[in-house]
Design a protein around this motif. Structure first.
Motif, PDB file in Angstrom:
ATOM      1  N   GLU A  51       1.307   3.296  -4.523  1.00 52.17           N
ATOM      2  CA  GLU A  51       2.553   2.523  -4.444  1.00 52.17           C
ATOM      3  C   GLU A  51       2.331   1.232  -3.655  1.00 52.17           C
ATOM      4  O   GLU A  51       2.824   0.165  -4.039  1.00 52.17           O
ATOM      5  CB  GLU A  51       3.671   3.347  -3.807  1.00 52.17           C
ATOM      6  N   LEU A  52       1.590   1.324  -2.566  1.00 53.42           N
ATOM      7  CA  LEU A  52       1.299   0.125  -1.770  1.00 53.42           C
ATOM      8  C   LEU A  52       0.460  -0.868  -2.572  1.00 53.42           C
ATOM      9  O   LEU A  52       0.693  -2.076  -2.503  1.00 53.42           O
ATOM     10  CB  LEU A  52       0.554   0.512  -0.489  1.00 53.42           C
ATOM     11  N   GLU A  53      -0.481  -0.350  -3.342  1.00 52.72           N
ATOM     12  CA  GLU A  53      -1.341  -1.214  -4.145  1.00 52.72           C
ATOM     13  C   GLU A  53      -0.542  -1.962  -5.214  1.00 52.72           C
ATOM     14  O   GLU A  53      -0.776  -3.149  -5.458  1.00 52.72           O
ATOM     15  CB  GLU A  53      -2.441  -0.386  -4.801  1.00 52.72           C
ATOM     16  N   ARG A  54       0.415  -1.286  -5.837  1.00 53.03           N
ATOM     17  CA  ARG A  54       1.236  -1.934  -6.871  1.00 53.03           C
ATOM     18  C   ARG A  54       2.056  -3.086  -6.290  1.00 53.03           C
ATOM     19  O   ARG A  54       2.346  -4.055  -6.982  1.00 53.03           O
ATOM     20  CB  ARG A  54       2.163  -0.917  -7.543  1.00 53.03           C
ATOM     21  N   ALA A  55       2.423  -2.983  -5.020  1.00 56.59           N
ATOM     22  CA  ALA A  55       3.244  -4.018  -4.387  1.00 56.59           C
ATOM     23  C   ALA A  55       2.404  -5.120  -3.742  1.00 56.59           C
ATOM     24  O   ALA A  55       2.932  -6.170  -3.392  1.00 56.59           O
ATOM     25  CB  ALA A  55       4.148  -3.385  -3.333  1.00 56.59           C
ATOM     26  N   ALA A  56       1.101  -4.881  -3.583  1.00 55.62           N
ATOM     27  CA  ALA A  56       0.240  -5.831  -2.874  1.00 55.62           C
ATOM     28  C   ALA A  56      -0.164  -7.005  -3.766  1.00 55.62           C
ATOM     29  O   ALA A  56      -0.337  -6.846  -4.969  1.00 55.62           O
ATOM     30  CB  ALA A  56      -1.008  -5.119  -2.358  1.00 55.62           C
ATOM     31  N   PRO A  58      -2.960  -9.073  -5.082  1.00 59.07           N
ATOM     32  CA  PRO A  58      -4.409  -8.854  -5.173  1.00 59.07           C
ATOM     33  C   PRO A  58      -5.238  -9.959  -4.516  1.00 59.07           C
ATOM     34  O   PRO A  58      -6.334  -9.710  -4.030  1.00 59.07           O
ATOM     35  CB  PRO A  58      -4.696  -8.803  -6.677  1.00 59.07           C
ATOM     36  N   LYS A  59      -4.691 -11.176  -4.481  1.00 61.58           N
ATOM     37  CA  LYS A  59      -5.432 -12.299  -3.880  1.00 61.58           C
ATOM     38  C   LYS A  59      -5.331 -12.302  -2.358  1.00 61.58           C
ATOM     39  O   LYS A  59      -6.194 -12.835  -1.669  1.00 61.58           O
ATOM     40  CB  LYS A  59      -4.913 -13.621  -4.444  1.00 61.58           C
ATOM     41  N   SER A  60      -4.263 -11.711  -1.854  1.00 66.89           N
ATOM     42  CA  SER A  60      -4.050 -11.699  -0.407  1.00 66.89           C
ATOM     43  C   SER A  60      -3.288 -10.431  -0.015  1.00 66.89           C
ATOM     44  O   SER A  60      -2.106 -10.477   0.302  1.00 66.89           O
ATOM     45  CB  SER A  60      -3.253 -12.940  -0.004  1.00 66.89           C
ATOM     46  N   PRO A  61      -3.974  -9.276  -0.049  1.00 69.39           N
ATOM     47  CA  PRO A  61      -3.280  -8.019   0.260  1.00 69.39           C
ATOM     48  C   PRO A  61      -2.739  -8.007   1.695  1.00 69.39           C
ATOM     49  O   PRO A  61      -3.350  -8.567   2.596  1.00 69.39           O
ATOM     50  CB  PRO A  61      -4.345  -6.949   0.059  1.00 69.39           C
ATOM     51  N   ASP A  62      -1.578  -7.370   1.852  1.00 69.16           N
ATOM     52  CA  ASP A  62      -0.965  -7.320   3.174  1.00 69.16           C
ATOM     53  C   ASP A  62      -1.687  -6.321   4.079  1.00 69.16           C
ATOM     54  O   ASP A  62      -2.471  -5.491   3.629  1.00 69.16           O
ATOM     55  CB  ASP A  62       0.534  -7.018   3.069  1.00 69.16           C
ATOM     56  N   ALA A  63      -1.385  -6.410   5.360  1.00 71.29           N
ATOM     57  CA  ALA A  63      -2.054  -5.567   6.360  1.00 71.29           C
ATOM     58  C   ALA A  63      -1.765  -4.087   6.143  1.00 71.29           C
ATOM     59  O   ALA A  63      -2.617  -3.238   6.396  1.00 71.29           O
ATOM     60  CB  ALA A  63      -1.626  -6.001   7.759  1.00 71.29           C
ATOM     61  N   GLN A  64      -0.559  -3.773   5.644  1.00 72.63           N
ATOM     62  CA  GLN A  64      -0.195  -2.368   5.437  1.00 72.63           C
ATOM     63  C   GLN A  64      -1.077  -1.745   4.353  1.00 72.63           C
ATOM     64  O   GLN A  64      -1.584  -0.638   4.516  1.00 72.63           O
ATOM     65  CB  GLN A  64       1.285  -2.244   5.043  1.00 72.63           C
ATOM     66  N   TYR A  65      -1.243  -2.460   3.255  1.00 72.22           N
ATOM     67  CA  TYR A  65      -2.090  -1.958   2.173  1.00 72.22           C
ATOM     68  C   TYR A  65      -3.547  -1.863   2.639  1.00 72.22           C
ATOM     69  O   TYR A  65      -4.225  -0.871   2.377  1.00 72.22           O
ATOM     70  CB  TYR A  65      -1.981  -2.856   0.935  1.00 72.22           C
ATOM     71  N   LYS A  66      -4.021  -2.898   3.339  1.00 73.02           N
ATOM     72  CA  LYS A  66      -5.405  -2.865   3.841  1.00 73.02           C
ATOM     73  C   LYS A  66      -5.622  -1.644   4.733  1.00 73.02           C
ATOM     74  O   LYS A  66      -6.642  -0.966   4.637  1.00 73.02           O
ATOM     75  CB  LYS A  66      -5.723  -4.145   4.627  1.00 73.02           C
ATOM     76  N   ALA A  68      -3.990   1.242   4.762  1.00 68.82           N
ATOM     77  CA  ALA A  68      -3.987   2.478   3.969  1.00 68.82           C
ATOM     78  C   ALA A  68      -5.280   2.615   3.174  1.00 68.82           C
ATOM     79  O   ALA A  68      -5.868   3.705   3.105  1.00 68.82           O
ATOM     80  CB  ALA A  68      -2.772   2.493   3.036  1.00 68.82           C
ATOM     81  N   LYS A  69      -5.735   1.528   2.586  1.00 63.98           N
ATOM     82  CA  LYS A  69      -6.966   1.578   1.790  1.00 63.98           C
ATOM     83  C   LYS A  69      -8.166   1.932   2.667  1.00 63.98           C
ATOM     84  O   LYS A  69      -9.019   2.739   2.274  1.00 63.98           O
ATOM     85  CB  LYS A  69      -7.184   0.233   1.086  1.00 63.98           C
TER      86      LYS A  69
END
Length: 165
Positions: A51-56, A58-66, A68-69
């Motif tokens: 879910e976080l990836e779908r909202a991120a 791709p060119k500049s992922p947010d800190a929350q997604y980073k 979690a990944k």
């Protein structure tokens, strides 16, 4: 001695870090949350990361997604089975949003299945979620947790309990 709490964090609470934590404190909050992941006290379902990836962006992922990944290996070790998810949906079917027809899996039943499994193993699992508003056709994750006998708290309560804030 009380059992150690294992937190099962939902997408909504990972996202809430952006609006709930000052920029100057985020790195420290993420570091302390990572420390909890490393000792097995903070987990999330793979669907949360998706879910976080779908909202991120791709060119500049947010800190929350980073975050979690970077933590998915350890945080997602205890993946709920399809049967465990089906058991949850038999009890709280409206935790799924009937208005979403994208074909992608929603994280909520997986979060609940993971917490329910941990509790069935006599572990003190609690859900971390910002979802508390119920709608006529959609039950909040907080309400579903309560119906299943699983305690839930919002992000700030979790962070305070763990003395991160």
């Amino acid at each position: 001695m009380a059992a150690e709490v294992i937190w099962v964090i939902d997408t909504s609470s990972v996202i809430a870090i952006r609006r709930s934590i000052e920029n100057s404190n985020r790195a420290q909050v993420f570091a302390r949350m990572t420390a909890l992941v490393q000792v097995g006290r903070l987990v999330f379902a793979r669907q949360v990361l998706e879910e976080l990836e779908r909202a991120a962006d791709p060119k500049s992922p947010d800190a929350q997604y980073k975050w979690a990944k970077e933590n998915k290996g350890k945080a997602c070790e205890l993946a709920p089975t399809l049967d465990e998810v089906k058991d949850i949906l038999r009890v709280v079917p409206t935790v799924l949003d009937p208005d979403k027809d994208t074909g992608v899996e929603e994280a909520d039943p997986y979060v609940l299945a993971l917490a329910a499994r941990l509790r069935s193993e006599q572990r003190e699992a609690r859900v971390v979620t910002e979802e508390s508003k119920d709608y006529p056709r959609k039950m909040s994750l907080s309400t579903a947790s309560g119906l299943l006998g699983i305690p839930s708290v919002p992000l700030l309560a979790f962070l305070r309990f763990e003395q991160i804030l």
